[in-house]
Write a protein that holds these residues in place. Sequence first.
Motif, short mmCIF file in Angstrom:
data_model
loop_
_atom_site.label_atom_id
_atom_site.label_comp_id
_atom_site.label_asym_id
_atom_site.label_seq_id
_atom_site.Cartn_x
_atom_site.Cartn_y
_atom_site.Cartn_z
N ASP A 178 0.84 -1.20 0.00
CA ASP A 178 0.00 0.00 0.00
C ASP A 178 0.88 1.25 0.00
O ASP A 178 2.09 1.16 -0.24
CB ASP A 178 -0.96 -0.03 1.19
N ALA A 179 0.28 2.39 0.26
CA ALA A 179 1.02 3.66 0.22
C ALA A 179 2.17 3.69 1.22
O ALA A 179 3.18 4.36 0.99
CB ALA A 179 0.06 4.82 0.47
N VAL A 180 2.04 2.97 2.32
CA VAL A 180 3.09 2.95 3.33
C VAL A 180 4.25 2.05 2.91
O VAL A 180 5.42 2.42 3.04
CB VAL A 180 2.52 2.48 4.70
N SER A 181 3.94 0.88 2.38
CA SER A 181 4.99 -0.10 2.08
C SER A 181 5.53 -0.02 0.65
O SER A 181 6.64 -0.50 0.39
CB SER A 181 4.48 -1.52 2.34
N SER A 182 4.80 0.59 -0.27
CA SER A 182 5.25 0.57 -1.67
C SER A 182 6.56 1.32 -1.92
O SER A 182 7.35 0.85 -2.75
CB SER A 182 4.15 1.07 -2.62
N PRO A 183 6.89 2.42 -1.24
CA PRO A 183 8.20 3.05 -1.50
C PRO A 183 9.38 2.10 -1.21
O PRO A 183 10.33 2.04 -1.98
CB PRO A 183 8.21 4.26 -0.56
N GLY A 184 9.30 1.36 -0.12
CA GLY A 184 10.37 0.39 0.20
C GLY A 184 10.41 -0.74 -0.81
O GLY A 184 11.49 -1.19 -1.20
N PHE A 185 9.23 -1.20 -1.22
CA PHE A 185 9.12 -2.25 -2.24
C PHE A 185 9.75 -1.75 -3.54
O PHE A 185 10.57 -2.44 -4.16
CB PHE A 185 7.65 -2.61 -2.44
N ASP A 186 9.37 -0.55 -3.97
CA ASP A 186 9.92 0.03 -5.21
C ASP A 186 11.44 0.10 -5.16
O ASP A 186 12.12 -0.26 -6.11
CB ASP A 186 9.37 1.45 -5.44
N LYS A 187 11.96 0.56 -4.03
CA LYS A 187 13.41 0.71 -3.89
C LYS A 187 14.11 -0.64 -3.97
O LYS A 187 15.10 -0.79 -4.70
CB LYS A 187 13.73 1.39 -2.55
N GLU A 188 13.58 -1.63 -3.27
CA GLU A 188 14.23 -2.95 -3.27
C GLU A 188 14.20 -3.59 -4.66
O GLU A 188 15.19 -4.14 -5.13
CB GLU A 188 13.59 -3.87 -2.24
N ILE A 189 13.06 -3.52 -5.34
CA ILE A 189 12.95 -4.13 -6.66
C ILE A 189 13.80 -3.36 -7.67
O ILE A 189 14.44 -3.97 -8.54
CB ILE A 189 11.47 -4.21 -7.11
N SER A 190 13.86 -2.05 -7.57
CA SER A 190 14.72 -1.25 -8.46
C SER A 190 16.18 -1.64 -8.29
O SER A 190 16.92 -1.76 -9.27
CB SER A 190 14.55 0.24 -8.19
N GLN A 191 16.60 -1.85 -7.05
CA GLN A 191 17.98 -2.27 -6.79
C GLN A 191 18.26 -3.62 -7.43
O GLN A 191 19.34 -3.84 -8.00
CB GLN A 191 18.27 -2.31 -5.30
N LEU A 192 17.30 -4.54 -7.35
CA LEU A 192 17.48 -5.86 -7.98
C LEU A 192 17.62 -5.72 -9.49
O LEU A 192 18.51 -6.33 -10.10
CB LEU A 192 16.28 -6.77 -7.66
N MET A 193 16.76 -4.91 -10.09
CA MET A 193 16.82 -4.74 -11.54
C MET A 193 18.10 -4.03 -11.96
O MET A 193 18.71 -4.40 -12.96
CB MET A 193 15.58 -4.00 -12.03
N ASP A 194 18.51 -3.03 -11.18
CA ASP A 194 19.77 -2.33 -11.49
C ASP A 194 20.96 -3.27 -11.38
O ASP A 194 21.97 -3.08 -12.06
CB ASP A 194 19.96 -1.14 -10.55
N ALA A 195 20.83 -4.30 -10.55
CA ALA A 195 21.91 -5.29 -10.39
C ALA A 195 21.85 -6.38 -11.47
O ALA A 195 22.64 -7.31 -11.45
CB ALA A 195 21.84 -5.92 -9.01
N GLY A 196 20.89 -6.26 -12.41
CA GLY A 196 20.84 -7.20 -13.52
C GLY A 196 19.76 -8.26 -13.45
O GLY A 196 19.68 -9.13 -14.30
N GLU A 197 18.91 -8.20 -12.43
CA GLU A 197 17.81 -9.17 -12.32
C GLU A 197 16.66 -8.69 -13.20
O GLU A 197 15.93 -7.77 -12.84
CB GLU A 197 17.34 -9.30 -10.86
#
Length: 111
Positions: A21-40
């Motif tokens: 939700d609005a509270v948890s999505s910023p952390g989710f976005d950041k973690e998934i972005s880091q994974l994708m930036d790392a090549g996942e």
Amino acid sequence: MEISKKREDEVLIVSVNGRLDAVSSPGFDKEISQLMDAGELTLVFDLNELQYISSAGLRSFLMIAKKIKSTSGKIALASLQDIVKQVFEVSGFNQILPVFDSVDKALENLK
């Protein structure tokens, strides 16, 4: 919300537990972005333990899908609980993102 990850060959399976939700999505976005930036770039999201998703959570998946598409990666969602599945269907997101009944079916589709 908790996120756990495991690898199945070239696919990273990301399990999401709790509420997106609005509270948890910023952390989710950041973690998934880091994974994708790392090549996942081939991801299956196991949503079996996701109990709630808001419009902020839907936006997160839309942004992930756009980024994956721009990198020629692949994404699939799997094992949605009924309430989460209804949100995806009502919003039309099940037409934008591939949704599968199980992680195994999602993996078969991505390989």
